[in-house]
Design a protein around this motif. Structure first.
Motif, PDB file in Angstrom:
ATOM      1  N   PRO A  35       0.798  -1.232   0.000  1.00 35.58           N
ATOM      2  CA  PRO A  35       0.000   0.000   0.000  1.00 35.58           C
ATOM      3  C   PRO A  35       0.828   1.278   0.000  1.00 35.58           C
ATOM      4  O   PRO A  35       0.381   2.307  -0.519  1.00 35.58           O
ATOM      5  CB  PRO A  35      -0.833  -0.130   1.274  1.00 35.58           C
ATOM      6  CG  PRO A  35      -0.995  -1.595   1.463  1.00 35.58           C
ATOM      7  CD  PRO A  35       0.307  -2.181   1.015  1.00 35.58           C
ATOM      8  N   ASP A  36       2.037   1.239   0.573  1.00 34.47           N
ATOM      9  CA  ASP A  36       2.874   2.443   0.581  1.00 34.47           C
ATOM     10  C   ASP A  36       3.784   2.528  -0.633  1.00 34.47           C
ATOM     11  O   ASP A  36       4.673   3.373  -0.697  1.00 34.47           O
ATOM     12  CB  ASP A  36       3.696   2.518   1.866  1.00 34.47           C
ATOM     13  CG  ASP A  36       4.659   1.349   2.035  1.00 34.47           C
ATOM     14  OD1 ASP A  36       4.639   0.419   1.202  1.00 34.47           O
ATOM     15  OD2 ASP A  36       5.431   1.358   3.017  1.00 34.47           O
ATOM     16  N   GLY A  37       3.556   1.637  -1.621  1.00 33.31           N
ATOM     17  CA  GLY A  37       4.285   1.706  -2.882  1.00 33.31           C
ATOM     18  C   GLY A  37       5.556   0.890  -2.958  1.00 33.31           C
ATOM     19  O   GLY A  37       6.187   0.827  -4.021  1.00 33.31           O
ATOM     20  N   VAL A  38       5.962   0.241  -1.875  1.00 35.69           N
ATOM     21  CA  VAL A  38       7.194  -0.551  -1.886  1.00 35.69           C
ATOM     22  C   VAL A  38       6.969  -1.844  -2.661  1.00 35.69           C
ATOM     23  O   VAL A  38       5.964  -2.539  -2.469  1.00 35.69           O
ATOM     24  CB  VAL A  38       7.655  -0.863  -0.449  1.00 35.69           C
ATOM     25  CG1 VAL A  38       8.873  -1.788  -0.462  1.00 35.69           C
ATOM     26  CG2 VAL A  38       7.983   0.423   0.282  1.00 35.69           C
ATOM     27  N   ALA A  39       7.907  -2.166  -3.544  1.00 36.68           N
ATOM     28  CA  ALA A  39       7.842  -3.405  -4.325  1.00 36.68           C
ATOM     29  C   ALA A  39       8.391  -4.551  -3.487  1.00 36.68           C
ATOM     30  O   ALA A  39       9.537  -4.496  -3.025  1.00 36.68           O
ATOM     31  CB  ALA A  39       8.640  -3.262  -5.611  1.00 36.68           C
ATOM     32  N   ILE A  40       7.584  -5.585  -3.295  1.00 35.06           N
ATOM     33  CA  ILE A  40       7.977  -6.745  -2.492  1.00 35.06           C
ATOM     34  C   ILE A  40       8.200  -7.927  -3.434  1.00 35.06           C
ATOM     35  O   ILE A  40       7.258  -8.436  -4.049  1.00 35.06           O
ATOM     36  CB  ILE A  40       6.894  -7.104  -1.447  1.00 35.06           C
ATOM     37  CG1 ILE A  40       6.545  -5.886  -0.581  1.00 35.06           C
ATOM     38  CG2 ILE A  40       7.361  -8.273  -0.596  1.00 35.06           C
ATOM     39  CD1 ILE A  40       7.686  -5.349   0.246  1.00 35.06           C
ATOM     40  N   ALA A  41       9.455  -8.349  -3.553  1.00 36.93           N
ATOM     41  CA  ALA A  41       9.784  -9.482  -4.411  1.00 36.93           C
ATOM     42  C   ALA A  41       9.388 -10.787  -3.734  1.00 36.93           C
ATOM     43  O   ALA A  41       9.534 -10.935  -2.518  1.00 36.93           O
ATOM     44  CB  ALA A  41      11.280  -9.503  -4.709  1.00 36.93           C
ATOM     45  N   TYR A  42       8.867 -11.723  -4.520  1.00 34.64           N
ATOM     46  CA  TYR A  42       8.519 -13.022  -3.954  1.00 34.64           C
ATOM     47  C   TYR A  42       8.875 -14.144  -4.914  1.00 34.64           C
ATOM     48  O   TYR A  42       9.091 -13.918  -6.110  1.00 34.64           O
ATOM     49  CB  TYR A  42       7.042 -13.071  -3.551  1.00 34.64           C
ATOM     50  CG  TYR A  42       6.043 -12.905  -4.663  1.00 34.64           C
ATOM     51  CD1 TYR A  42       5.614 -14.004  -5.420  1.00 34.64           C
ATOM     52  CD2 TYR A  42       5.489 -11.661  -4.954  1.00 34.64           C
ATOM     53  CE1 TYR A  42       4.675 -13.847  -6.432  1.00 34.64           C
ATOM     54  CE2 TYR A  42       4.548 -11.506  -5.956  1.00 34.64           C
ATOM     55  CZ  TYR A  42       4.140 -12.602  -6.696  1.00 34.64           C
ATOM     56  OH  TYR A  42       3.218 -12.457  -7.706  1.00 34.64           O
ATOM     57  N   TYR A  65      10.591   0.408   9.848  1.00 35.31           N
ATOM     58  CA  TYR A  65      10.417  -1.029   9.680  1.00 35.31           C
ATOM     59  C   TYR A  65       9.790  -1.579  10.960  1.00 35.31           C
ATOM     60  O   TYR A  65      10.096  -1.128  12.057  1.00 35.31           O
ATOM     61  CB  TYR A  65      11.761  -1.721   9.457  1.00 35.31           C
ATOM     62  CG  TYR A  65      12.423  -1.414   8.136  1.00 35.31           C
ATOM     63  CD1 TYR A  65      12.366  -2.329   7.092  1.00 35.31           C
ATOM     64  CD2 TYR A  65      13.123  -0.223   7.935  1.00 35.31           C
ATOM     65  CE1 TYR A  65      12.984  -2.078   5.872  1.00 35.31           C
ATOM     66  CE2 TYR A  65      13.742   0.049   6.721  1.00 35.31           C
ATOM     67  CZ  TYR A  65      13.672  -0.877   5.692  1.00 35.31           C
ATOM     68  OH  TYR A  65      14.276  -0.611   4.501  1.00 35.31           O
ATOM     69  N   SER A  66       8.926  -2.577  10.809  1.00 34.37           N
ATOM     70  CA  SER A  66       8.345  -3.229  11.976  1.00 34.37           C
ATOM     71  C   SER A  66       7.877  -4.615  11.579  1.00 34.37           C
ATOM     72  O   SER A  66       7.632  -4.898  10.398  1.00 34.37           O
ATOM     73  CB  SER A  66       7.162  -2.429  12.537  1.00 34.37           C
ATOM     74  OG  SER A  66       6.033  -2.515  11.679  1.00 34.37           O
ATOM     75  N   THR A  67       7.737  -5.494  12.577  1.00 36.72           N
ATOM     76  CA  THR A  67       7.268  -6.845  12.263  1.00 36.72           C
ATOM     77  C   THR A  67       5.818  -6.817  11.797  1.00 36.72           C
ATOM     78  O   THR A  67       5.411  -7.648  10.976  1.00 36.72           O
ATOM     79  CB  THR A  67       7.423  -7.767  13.488  1.00 36.72           C
ATOM     80  OG1 THR A  67       6.837  -7.142  14.654  1.00 36.72           O
ATOM     81  CG2 THR A  67       8.888  -8.057  13.757  1.00 36.72           C
ATOM     82  N   ARG A  68       5.030  -5.873  12.267  1.00 33.93           N
ATOM     83  CA  ARG A  68       3.652  -5.743  11.780  1.00 33.93           C
ATOM     84  C   ARG A  68       3.630  -5.315  10.315  1.00 33.93           C
ATOM     85  O   ARG A  68       2.808  -5.801   9.532  1.00 33.93           O
ATOM     86  CB  ARG A  68       2.867  -4.744  12.624  1.00 33.93           C
ATOM     87  CG  ARG A  68       2.510  -5.258  14.006  1.00 33.93           C
ATOM     88  CD  ARG A  68       1.666  -4.285  14.792  1.00 33.93           C
ATOM     89  NE  ARG A  68       0.319  -4.174  14.240  1.00 33.93           N
ATOM     90  CZ  ARG A  68      -0.768  -3.999  14.992  1.00 33.93           C
ATOM     91  NH1 ARG A  68      -0.669  -3.925  16.311  1.00 33.93           N
ATOM     92  NH2 ARG A  68      -1.951  -3.887  14.435  1.00 33.93           N
ATOM     93  N   ARG A  69       4.520  -4.426   9.939  1.00 33.57           N
ATOM     94  CA  ARG A  69       4.594  -3.999   8.542  1.00 33.57           C
ATOM     95  C   ARG A  69       5.035  -5.167   7.658  1.00 33.57           C
ATOM     96  O   ARG A  69       4.496  -5.375   6.560  1.00 33.57           O
ATOM     97  CB  ARG A  69       5.557  -2.822   8.392  1.00 33.57           C
ATOM     98  CG  ARG A  69       5.519  -2.172   7.003  1.00 33.57           C
ATOM     99  CD  ARG A  69       6.465  -0.992   6.938  1.00 33.57           C
ATOM    100  NE  ARG A  69       6.113   0.047   7.887  1.00 33.57           N
ATOM    101  CZ  ARG A  69       5.204   0.992   7.653  1.00 33.57           C
ATOM    102  NH1 ARG A  69       4.543   1.007   6.516  1.00 33.57           N
ATOM    103  NH2 ARG A  69       4.966   1.910   8.561  1.00 33.57           N
ATOM    104  N   PHE A  70       5.994  -5.951   8.136  1.00 34.92           N
ATOM    105  CA  PHE A  70       6.404  -7.127   7.371  1.00 34.92           C
ATOM    106  C   PHE A  70       5.224  -8.092   7.193  1.00 34.92           C
ATOM    107  O   PHE A  70       5.058  -8.709   6.142  1.00 34.92           O
ATOM    108  CB  PHE A  70       7.549  -7.858   8.084  1.00 34.92           C
ATOM    109  CG  PHE A  70       8.860  -7.117   8.109  1.00 34.92           C
ATOM    110  CD1 PHE A  70       9.301  -6.396   7.018  1.00 34.92           C
ATOM    111  CD2 PHE A  70       9.668  -7.156   9.231  1.00 34.92           C
ATOM    112  CE1 PHE A  70      10.515  -5.718   7.039  1.00 34.92           C
ATOM    113  CE2 PHE A  70      10.881  -6.497   9.273  1.00 34.92           C
ATOM    114  CZ  PHE A  70      11.308  -5.768   8.168  1.00 34.92           C
ATOM    115  N   ALA A  71       4.410  -8.227   8.248  1.00 42.14           N
ATOM    116  CA  ALA A  71       3.244  -9.114   8.174  1.00 42.14           C
ATOM    117  C   ALA A  71       2.268  -8.633   7.105  1.00 42.14           C
ATOM    118  O   ALA A  71       1.692  -9.448   6.361  1.00 42.14           O
ATOM    119  CB  ALA A  71       2.561  -9.197   9.531  1.00 42.14           C
TER     120      ALA A  71
END
Length: 264
Positions: free
Chosen positions: A7-14, A67-73
């Motif tokens: 949602p904040d525009g960061v590209a998450i590679a998977y 950075y936070s573990t909730r954001r990673f979740a």
């Protein structure tokens, strides 16, 4: 490599491999998906494994904010949405286990079964590593820190016959800002109040010789999460899932295949 957009525009590679029911594998602090490279094939007989590069690692973008573990979740949910996966098993180790706690607590309908490995509830209730371990990891000599990390991860017997490469020592391509952010995310994690909200069948696994993330955290989690099962791996240090994969991987699969199926 595919990416999902947070949602904040960061590209998450998977990364998606194998075939079968989806299993999300979550890595430790300051590590990309490569944390799982030597182990993930253990699950491909019956599972499609899904990994991601945390923001700030691998091929993912850096976080514009904290950075936070909730954001990673939430990034995990972004990846599942991008794949069209409504429900998956989730297996997180070390900081990945902290992230997995939030995935299961905040998004219960998305988690079929949960495995928390070598992790902690964090906060004032969690057991912190000893001052001796902290001092060992704080020395300015990078080579000494690497040797100390290897000793915390693996037994001397295993290291003597496995010269590497070692996938659990961190992503060398991380920026200093991202590395500091990951450290803060892990240190500030506190899911204690949310753990009773976890409704997925849960397995807690820990090496009984883990001083990097003290073994005493395992019964804390198992007691706090309703109906959770606890297994300690004898003689294992932090990277039990790799060194003791012949024990750990079948244990995880058996739990997901049987204990979870009872509530489906």
């Amino acid at each position: 490599m595919p990416h999902a957009t947070a949602p904040d525009g960061v590209a998450i590679a998977y990364q998606v491999r194998g075939g079968g029911d989806p299993l999300v594998l979550l890595s430790g602090q300051a590590n990309s998906h490569e944390w799982w490279d030597d182990v993930r094939e253990d699950f491909h007989g019956s599972r499609t494994t899904i990994t991601l590069d945390y923001r700030g690692t691998g091929d993912s973008g850096e976080s514009p904010s904290t950075y936070s573990t909730r954001r990673f979740a939430e990034d995990v949910i972004t990846v599942l949405d991008d794949l069209g996966v409504d429900r998956a098993d989730v297996y997180g180790t070390s900081m990945g286990g902290r992230v997995a706690q939030w995935v299961a607590a905040l998004h219960p309908s998305r988690v079929r079964g949960l495995v928390l490995g070598c992790t902690s509830p964090g906060g004032r209730h969690g057991f912190e590593r000893s001052d001796e371990v902290r001092r060992t990891l704080a020395v300015p000599d990078a080579a000494k820190v690497r040797l100390a990390l290897l000793d915390l991860m693996y037994t001397p017997e295993w290291l003597a016959t496995h010269p590497g490469p070692y996938r659990t020592l961190g992503d060398r391509g991380m920026s200093p800002r991202a590395r500091r952010g990951h450290l803060a995310a892990s240190n500030l994690h506190d899911a204690w109040d949310a753990l009773p909200d976890i409704s997925a069948p849960t397995l807690v696994v820990h090496g009984d010789a883990d001083s990097f993330n003290p073994t005493a955290n395992a019964p804390l989690l198992a007691d706090r999460i309703p109906g959770a099962r606890l297994v300690l791996v004898p003689g294992a240090r932090h990277a039990y899932f790799e060194e003791f994969r012949a024990t750990a991987s079948p244990l995880v699969l058996d739990f997901l295949d049987h204990a979870v199926s009872e509530v489906d």
